[in-house]
Design an enzyme around this catalytic site. Structure first.
Site, mmCIF file in Angstrom:
data_model
loop_
_atom_site.group_PDB
_atom_site.id
_atom_site.type_symbol
_atom_site.label_atom_id
_atom_site.label_comp_id
_atom_site.label_asym_id
_atom_site.label_seq_id
_atom_site.Cartn_x
_atom_site.Cartn_y
_atom_site.Cartn_z
ATOM 1 N N LYS A 52 68.487 21.565 18.027
ATOM 2 C CA LYS A 52 69.758 22.273 17.869
ATOM 3 C C LYS A 52 70.926 21.376 18.261
ATOM 4 O O LYS A 52 71.954 21.323 17.575
ATOM 5 C CB LYS A 52 69.759 23.551 18.712
ATOM 6 C CG LYS A 52 71.047 24.374 18.599
ATOM 7 C CD LYS A 52 70.839 25.775 19.125
ATOM 8 C CE LYS A 52 70.874 25.841 20.629
ATOM 9 N NZ LYS A 52 72.257 25.937 21.169
ATOM 10 N N SER A 60 79.973 21.587 32.468
ATOM 11 C CA SER A 60 79.352 21.575 31.138
ATOM 12 C C SER A 60 79.455 20.191 30.525
ATOM 13 O O SER A 60 80.558 19.660 30.347
ATOM 14 C CB SER A 60 80.032 22.598 30.217
ATOM 15 O OG SER A 60 79.540 22.474 28.893
ATOM 16 N N ASP A 113 68.576 23.889 30.294
ATOM 17 C CA ASP A 113 68.046 24.813 29.290
ATOM 18 C C ASP A 113 66.564 25.114 29.504
ATOM 19 O O ASP A 113 66.013 26.015 28.863
ATOM 20 C CB ASP A 113 68.267 24.262 27.881
ATOM 21 C CG ASP A 113 69.708 24.444 27.407
ATOM 22 O OD1 ASP A 113 70.448 25.209 28.054
ATOM 23 O OD2 ASP A 113 70.091 23.815 26.413
ATOM 24 N N LYS A 124 76.244 29.795 31.076
ATOM 25 C CA LYS A 124 75.644 29.706 29.745
ATOM 26 C C LYS A 124 75.871 31.033 29.008
ATOM 27 O O LYS A 124 76.833 31.741 29.288
ATOM 28 C CB LYS A 124 74.154 29.392 29.869
ATOM 29 C CG LYS A 124 73.858 28.026 30.481
ATOM 30 C CD LYS A 124 74.079 26.900 29.493
ATOM 31 C CE LYS A 124 73.598 25.576 30.027
ATOM 32 N NZ LYS A 124 73.739 24.483 29.038
ATOM 33 N N ARG A 161 72.471 32.597 33.855
ATOM 34 C CA ARG A 161 71.019 32.548 33.661
ATOM 35 C C ARG A 161 70.235 32.595 34.962
ATOM 36 O O ARG A 161 69.053 32.977 34.955
ATOM 37 C CB ARG A 161 70.647 31.300 32.850
ATOM 38 C CG ARG A 161 70.921 31.491 31.367
ATOM 39 C CD ARG A 161 70.487 30.317 30.539
ATOM 40 N NE ARG A 161 70.589 30.637 29.111
ATOM 41 C CZ ARG A 161 70.642 29.738 28.155
ATOM 42 N NH1 ARG A 161 70.600 28.444 28.454
ATOM 43 N NH2 ARG A 161 70.731 30.108 26.886
#
Length: 440
Positions: free
Chosen positions: A21, A166, A324, A351, A355
């Site tokens: 992705k 980020s 992730d 995110k 999370r």
């Protein structure tokens, strides 16, 4: 819709990992900025990547999908917003962050917006850094979040940004920098998290003809002693043009983590193709994690073989460069024997959901003993059947479905895997784990 297990047959086999992705986003964006026609092979057509494709088309790129590749006729950096309405990015935080900088290259105003979840993503750090480069951005709700108005004009120069929120902010500035009026020098302030994602950005920028000078220095005055070395990373991107190329997207270690975790939890053997040994993806760390949990891993040049007896050991792991993987590793820990410690992922709180919080709350619904921490969690193995909510987070839906290998599990809003892994159900079925979606 509810995601649940339909059938479990013999676990194992051979499958191809879905395309990355992260690389798919970057490939279509760089091809759209380039001079000439690019052919992008093995693209991922997930909901997030489709958001990037739509945004690039709206800003002037000509994009056509064929049976073999995605053809992109680039703009040579000359963007023009063809929409009278805000560009809707749906739920794609990656698209929002990358396109905020790039939109300043348009010769007219751009407004970027998205769904309710996207409108919760903090953007202040990126907007402040871009201001130093002559880019004028404005949050239309005055909360430093989308919808964001970006006015034309990108001078370049020097700027800095915190590296612990980020990596997409950093990638956004780097990708747009060569097309600014005078190039850019970007200083990333400590602590620099998720470095592999920035390395991926630099890697694909090079494939499209743009070179970046990397360096660093150690700050000694007013140094925060809790940060190792107080290292300041420096990126110099001189003014230059992207050149079209033919590019093949490699397999995605983030999505492959669910295939690998499937074998690790259930026991069995499998070969996952299209995973490259020399990949710059930080999420290939999942291979080291699984080995430490007692799983056998064989790394080929473009595949991974895995074997497991289904008995997993607890692990202490820092996921600062692979956030992730958090939910996948949390589920593995909940299915393992002993107490695991996951640290280094405070940035996972910004995110699709917070999370850390959502993972802990959903695991608690299944009887899991855990302690939530600011930058991670401590999990003691042991879990029961139950029903959880994905919170519209694709990684929660996919990771928690693995619990269905040993316990009954139902996941509401379970269809959200389309964000990153459209063929998730079909691919898992190839390894003997059949899932289904049912109306609630």
């Amino acid at each position: 819709m509810i995601l649940k297990v339909k059938n479990i047959s013999k676990i194992g086999g051979e499958v191809k990992a879905p395309p990355s992705k992260s690389y798919s986003h970057r490939a279509v964006i760089l091809a759209s900025l380039a001079q000439g026609t690019s052919k992008l092979y093995d693209m991922l057509y997930s909901e997030d990547v489709l958001s990037s494709i739509r945004a690039c088309k709206t800003l002037g790129a000509k994009i056509k999908k064929t049976d073999e590749y995605l053809e992109v006729i680039g703009t040579n950096g000359k963007l023009h917003n063809t929409s009278e309405n805000p560009i809707d990015l749906a739920n794609s935080g990656t698209t929002l962050r990358l396109m905020t900088s790039i939109s300043a290259l348009s010769d007219n105003e751009v407004i970027l917006t998205g769904d309710d979840s996207l409108k919760t993503r903090p953007m202040e750090l990126l907007m402040d850094s871009l201001y130093s480069l002559g880019v004028e951005c404005k949050s239309l709700n005055n909360n430093n979040k989308a919808p964001i108005l970006i006015k034309p004009g990108y001078d370049g120069g020097e700027t800095n940004i915190q590296g612990n929120v980020s990596s997409q902010f950093i990638s956004s500035i780097l990708i747009s920098s060569p097309l600014s009026k005078k190039g850019t020098t970007l200083y990333v302030l400590p602590e620099f998290k998720s470095k592999p994602y920035v390395n991926m950005t630099l890697d694909i920028m090079k494939k499209f003809g743009v070179k970046t000078i990397k360096g660093y220095y150690l700050k000694h005055d007013n140094c925060d002693k809790t940060i190792q070395n107080c290292r300041i990373d420096e990126f110099i991107v001189r003014k230059q043009n992207y050149q079209a190329c033919d590019y093949t997207i490699e397999g995605d270690y983030s999505s492959a983590s669910y295939l690998l975790a499937l074998i690790a939890i259930a026991g069995g053997k499998a070969k996952i193709k299209n995973l490259f040994r020399n990949s710059k993806q930080g999420d290939k760390y999942i291979l080291d994690i699984l080995q430490k949990m007692g799983v056998t891993i064989i790394r080929g040049e473009d595949y991974v073989e895995i074997a497991s007896n289904g008995n997993l050991k607890a692990i202490d792991v820092n996921l600062s460069n692979a956030p992730d993987l958090l939910i996948t590793v949390a589920v593995l820990a909940a299915m393992a024997e002993g107490t695991s410690n996951i640290t280094g992922v405070a940035h996972a709180r910004v995110k699709e959901t917070d999370r850390i919080d959502t993972t802990c709350r959903e695991l608690e619904k299944l009887g899991c003993q855990l302690i939530e921490k600011e930058d991670g969690m401590t999990i003691t193995g042991g879990i029961t059947s139950g029903k959880i909510d994905s919170h519209a987070d694709h990684r929660i839906a996919m990771a928690f479905s693995l619990i269905g290998l040993k316990h009954d599990i139902e996941i509401t809003n379970g269809e959200v895997f389309n964000v990153s892994f459209p063929n998730f159900i079909e691919t898992m079925a190839e390894l003997g784990f059949e899932l289904e979606l049912k109306n609630e």
